[in-house]
Structures are given as structure tokens and as C-alpha cells.
Design a protein around this motif. Sequence first.
Motif, short mmCIF file in Angstrom:
data_model
loop_
_atom_site.label_atom_id
_atom_site.label_comp_id
_atom_site.label_asym_id
_atom_site.label_seq_id
_atom_site.Cartn_x
_atom_site.Cartn_y
_atom_site.Cartn_z
N ASP A 181 0.85 -1.15 -0.01
CA ASP A 181 -0.05 -0.05 -0.18
C ASP A 181 1.06 1.20 0.05
OD1 ASP A 181 -2.10 -1.48 0.18
OD2 ASP A 181 -2.65 -1.37 2.09
N ALA A 182 0.41 2.28 -0.78
CA ALA A 182 1.17 3.58 -0.94
C ALA A 182 0.87 4.33 0.34
CB ALA A 182 0.72 4.32 -2.05
N LEU A 183 1.55 5.23 0.73
CA LEU A 183 1.69 6.12 2.11
C LEU A 183 1.31 7.29 1.52
CD1 LEU A 183 4.82 4.53 3.88
CD2 LEU A 183 2.59 3.83 3.74
N GLY A 184 1.12 8.31 2.42
CA GLY A 184 0.71 9.62 2.26
C GLY A 184 -0.65 10.07 2.11
N ASP A 185 -0.81 11.44 2.13
CA ASP A 185 -2.02 11.94 1.96
C ASP A 185 -2.68 11.97 0.47
OD1 ASP A 185 -2.10 12.65 4.49
OD2 ASP A 185 -1.11 14.49 4.12
N VAL A 186 -3.74 12.25 0.15
CA VAL A 186 -4.37 12.21 -1.03
C VAL A 186 -4.89 13.51 -1.61
CG1 VAL A 186 -6.22 11.04 -2.35
CG2 VAL A 186 -5.04 9.62 -0.80
N ASP A 187 -4.75 13.90 -2.61
CA ASP A 187 -5.14 15.09 -3.47
C ASP A 187 -6.11 14.63 -4.62
OD1 ASP A 187 -5.80 17.63 -3.73
OD2 ASP A 187 -3.82 18.49 -3.95
N SER A 188 -6.86 15.42 -5.15
CA SER A 188 -7.42 15.11 -6.43
C SER A 188 -6.09 14.98 -7.52
CB SER A 188 -8.44 16.42 -6.82
OG SER A 188 -7.50 17.51 -7.09
N ASN B 49 -2.33 -10.03 4.58
CA ASN B 49 -2.10 -8.72 4.97
C ASN B 49 -3.44 -7.80 4.71
OD1 ASN B 49 0.42 -8.99 5.77
ND2 ASN B 49 1.54 -8.45 3.91
N LEU B 50 -4.46 -8.45 4.11
CA LEU B 50 -5.59 -7.85 3.67
C LEU B 50 -6.70 -7.57 4.68
CD1 LEU B 50 -7.41 -6.57 1.27
CD2 LEU B 50 -8.62 -8.75 1.11
N ASP B 51 -7.21 -6.35 5.17
CA ASP B 51 -8.21 -6.06 6.03
C ASP B 51 -9.45 -6.66 5.52
OD1 ASP B 51 -9.78 -5.30 8.22
OD2 ASP B 51 -9.66 -3.00 7.45
N TRP B 52 -9.97 -7.78 6.25
CA TRP B 52 -11.06 -8.32 5.78
C TRP B 52 -12.26 -7.79 6.44
CZ3 TRP B 52 -11.09 -11.87 1.83
CH2 TRP B 52 -9.67 -12.55 1.48
N SER B 53 -12.28 -6.71 6.96
CA SER B 53 -13.34 -6.32 7.80
C SER B 53 -14.49 -5.71 6.79
CB SER B 53 -12.99 -5.08 8.61
OG SER B 53 -12.39 -4.05 8.05
N PRO B 54 -14.26 -5.34 5.55
CA PRO B 54 -15.20 -4.59 4.74
C PRO B 54 -15.89 -5.77 4.36
CG PRO B 54 -13.35 -3.57 4.20
CD PRO B 54 -12.85 -4.68 5.18
N LEU B 55 -15.62 -7.21 4.11
CA LEU B 55 -16.30 -8.07 3.77
C LEU B 55 -17.28 -8.66 4.99
CD1 LEU B 55 -17.18 -10.40 1.99
CD2 LEU B 55 -15.14 -11.83 2.92
N TRP B 56 -16.90 -8.77 6.13
CA TRP B 56 -17.74 -9.16 7.25
C TRP B 56 -18.64 -8.01 7.72
CZ3 TRP B 56 -16.30 -13.52 6.22
CH2 TRP B 56 -14.96 -13.76 6.30
N VAL B 57 -18.28 -6.59 7.42
CA VAL B 57 -19.26 -5.67 7.79
C VAL B 57 -20.60 -5.80 6.69
CG1 VAL B 57 -19.69 -3.39 7.78
CG2 VAL B 57 -17.78 -4.24 8.92
N THR C 24 -5.98 -3.22 -3.34
CA THR C 24 -7.11 -3.67 -2.61
C THR C 24 -8.32 -3.01 -3.17
OG1 THR C 24 -5.59 -3.14 -0.59
CG2 THR C 24 -8.00 -3.40 -0.35
N ALA C 25 -8.24 -2.15 -3.87
CA ALA C 25 -9.74 -1.63 -4.57
C ALA C 25 -9.84 -2.54 -5.53
CB ALA C 25 -9.34 -0.31 -5.17
N TRP C 26 -9.04 -3.04 -6.42
CA TRP C 26 -9.34 -4.03 -7.36
C TRP C 26 -9.81 -5.24 -6.68
CZ3 TRP C 26 -10.50 -3.97 -12.26
CH2 TRP C 26 -9.94 -2.90 -13.26
N PHE C 27 -9.10 -5.78 -5.74
CA PHE C 27 -9.55 -7.02 -5.12
C PHE C 27 -11.11 -7.05 -4.99
CE2 PHE C 27 -10.51 -9.39 -1.18
CZ PHE C 27 -10.14 -10.78 -1.65
N TRP C 28 -11.35 -5.84 -4.14
CA TRP C 28 -12.84 -5.86 -3.49
C TRP C 28 -13.86 -5.50 -4.68
CZ3 TRP C 28 -13.41 -7.98 0.26
CH2 TRP C 28 -12.67 -7.91 1.71
N THR C 29 -13.24 -4.89 -5.86
CA THR C 29 -14.11 -4.57 -6.98
C THR C 29 -14.34 -6.11 -7.50
OG1 THR C 29 -13.16 -2.75 -7.36
CG2 THR C 29 -14.23 -3.76 -9.37
#
Length: 483
Positions: free
Chosen positions: A29-36, A258-266, A448-453
Motif C-alpha cells: 500500500d502507498a503512503l501519504g495524503d491524497v489530493d485530487s 495482510n488484507l483487512d477483511w473487515s469490509p467483507l464481514w461488515v 486492494t480496490a481492485w480486489f474488492w471490485t
Amino acid sequence: MRARMIIASLVLSATLAVGALPAAAFADDALGDVDSPQTPTATTTATSSAADSVSDESASDAEATMDGVEVSREGSAALKDGASFAIGDFSRAQKGSNRAIDGTYYGYSYLVGQEEGSFAQVVAADKYVVAYVPAAAAAKLGLDVRSVSDQAQLKSYFVALDEGQAMGSAKLSEYDTWYFTSDTTFDKDGVRFTFDQVINGNVYASVIGVDGSDLTDSENSLYMKPSFGDFGKLTSPDAVSIEKAPEGLAAVGEFLSNLDWSPLWVSLRTTGIAIVFIVILGLLAAYFCLNLSPRAKSIFDAIFTIPMVLPPTVCGFILLFVCGSNTAFGQFWIDIGFPLIFSPVACVIAAVVVAFPLMYRNALGAFEGLDRNMLDAARTLGWSNAKIFRKLMLPLSWSSIAAGMVLAFARALGEFGATLFMAGNYIGITRTIPIAIYFEWMNGNDSTAWFWTLVIIVFSLIVIVFINLWSNHTTKYRKREQK
């Protein structure tokens, strides 16, 4: 035969999910803040001054210089065999600050750290990049900022490191024109770049007008907002240890572990609870509308169906207003310690509201298709309305009801707008799969976005296959009955 069709469909879905997963899906995963996201405007010409050196390579050439550069798996260090220096402690600042400190305005500033004279600092403007190399550190490592080969080496390090932390925004590899300097102040067309600026114990890289003006002010004739800043500590090759990221199945295993699986359970918890309310409310609403007058039916039908045509964000805004502290209803639940917003309950409410119309419309259509004479005949036999509903209406309408349940389940599972408005984005609490996709992408975690997609796509394929198989089964059953 039907069992084989189901198995084949599931195998096809799983194959598509694994095959479509890009290689980048297993990067860290990349680090840092996000801008448009921004795209720089490339320039093809540049001028050099007596104090500065300029690199004029094209973007493709810049990528070519990355050959042989090894980047650590966490993306914080870069090294190339035979080089006299390496980069460590790399970081990317997507956003800077633009406020006065102790009454003094220093410009649009990026925080480098607390160590002066050790970090190479790169600031990306609209059309060019300015790279600063501390003179003392350069001399210690034998780095000549005027040397074309050393410039290319430094550039290759930063381009390679930045590639993994761009987070969907502009990348260094997209900039054609680079300026290199060892002076802490660099002026270009009325714009002043200041490096290694120590303020209250912190080191900053700043961009300001030569006249001291705020360049981010839209009324400034030199209006310009820096895109981002990259910083890396200059060090000897011996001080950098490069641990390569795993490849192939090992990369898949590490990614999944290393994936956070909580979105699936939620998501499953939210949808599982919501579907119970959706089915009950949908059936009751359909039965209620069945015997209304045409005028009353049209009114209630519009009320029950409107969440299906409204944008989810509108539904979420209305729910947030009704269930929040703005109303007595929402305040009551807050006072008793059971808030309806920004909680798992909010996820369920949002899912119920947006998916309920699908269940209601399917059930109502099924009920309206029943033979009224048969229902009246049951009443003449002394059956109560409850018994008629339970013994006749539900069994005869079950195929349509089941299809409505599946569609409502899929809609609730994929709900985003209303859930984000009403429940927010709390990891392990309200972060569902759709919300995780959005925020992982915004944070540059494309893998991670692709995986959940792909997880959502597989669920959707399963739903479609189920509905088709169920429809075929029902059609065959009715044909047999007609014969």
C-alpha cells in the motif's frame, strides 16, 4: 444438469476474478495524503542558469533510467549496483501547508522532517521539477549535482520511489523538465523555491513568489500551486538494505494475509440483517397496496418506490437529517445511547431503504398476477386473510418473491452513497466493500480496490446466474403444469 450449470458458473466467476487481478494488486500500500489526481503539463525546452543544471529528458527516457534500480518492498529506499550513493527514508507529501508561522509567511510549504542538510528534496510545479541536493551531503558521497550521469541517477531513484507512492495523482515520470541545484534558494520565472528551511525545529521546502506573494492566490499573476513534494535521505549504498517484494503465489499469499477483511464481514453482516427487514416490509407493503383503491394505491406505490429512483446520496442526506440530532426522532435515539447514525445500525437502515423497492415491486407484481377468484373461493371456505396469505399467496408467488429477495440482497450489498452519508467510513464498523473500494482508490491502494471490485463482480455474477436458473426452473414447472 442444473447442478453442473451452477458449478460451471461459479468456476467461471472465480476464474475471471483471479485472471483479471492485475500484477499491481500485490504491491504494498502507498503512503501519504491524497489530493485530487492531476496531470502535469510537460515542457520540452528549458534554460539553465549559472547556478543551476537542467535535465531535458523525455518522460520515456526518464522511465528508461529506472532500469537496474532496486526499490525496497516498503518503498522507502532505492539502490543501484555501482552507484556511489543511494536513497533512504523516502516520503511523498501530496499536500503542503499555506499558512503563516509565528506571523511570518514562508510560502506553500512541505514538511521534510527534522534533519537539516541530509535530504534530497524534489518539488513538482505545474510544468517542471526542481531537485535540491544538499551540498555537504553531495560532497560526502561524491555526488556532483552538475554531472549529467549523477543527475540521471538521482532522477531514476526518485522516479522509481515516487512510482509506488503517487496514489493516483501526478507522477515524477510524467514531468519532462528537471532543474537541479545545491543552493537552498532557486528562482524561476518569478517563483522562488526554498529548501532546507528550518522553522521551529522542523525542516521545510517552500514555494513562494520572489516578491513574497502567495502563489496559490488565484488573483496572483504568477498563480501556481505545487503538485507534490518528494524527499529522500542521501546515504551510502552500504547503509541501504533492499528486501525485494515476493512474486507469484507468494505475493498472492502475502497480499491476502495482510488484507483487512473487515469490509467483507461488515457488508455480509449489514446485508444479512437488512434482507430480513427488506423481505418482511416488502411483503407487507405489497399486501397493503393490493386491496387499495386505484388513487390511494398510486400514492402509496409512489412513496414505496421513490427510493429506487432517487440518487443514493439524496436518500442518505434525508436519512441523515431525519435520524440525526436535527429531529426529535433522531435525538431520542441519541439520548438513550443508541444513535441511528454513524453506527452499524445506520448501515442497515441505508441498505433497507435503497433495496426495499426491489422487494416491494416484485412481491406486488406477483400478488397482482394471482387469480382473484381462487382467493375469494378460499374466503368462502372460511379461511382468514392471514391463512390465505400464508397458504396460498406466498407459495404461488414464491418464484417472484425469491427473485426480489436476491435482487434486494445484491442492491443492499452494493449500496454506497446512502451508507457513506449516514454511516460514514469507520474501519471494522461501517466500512462496507463499496466504501472500501472508494477510499482505497483515493489512498492510492489500487491493489486492494481492485480486489474488492472483483469480489463485488463475483457476487453479482452469482446473483445473475441464480436468477436465470431460477427463472428457467419456474418456466419449466409452469409448462409442465399447463400440459
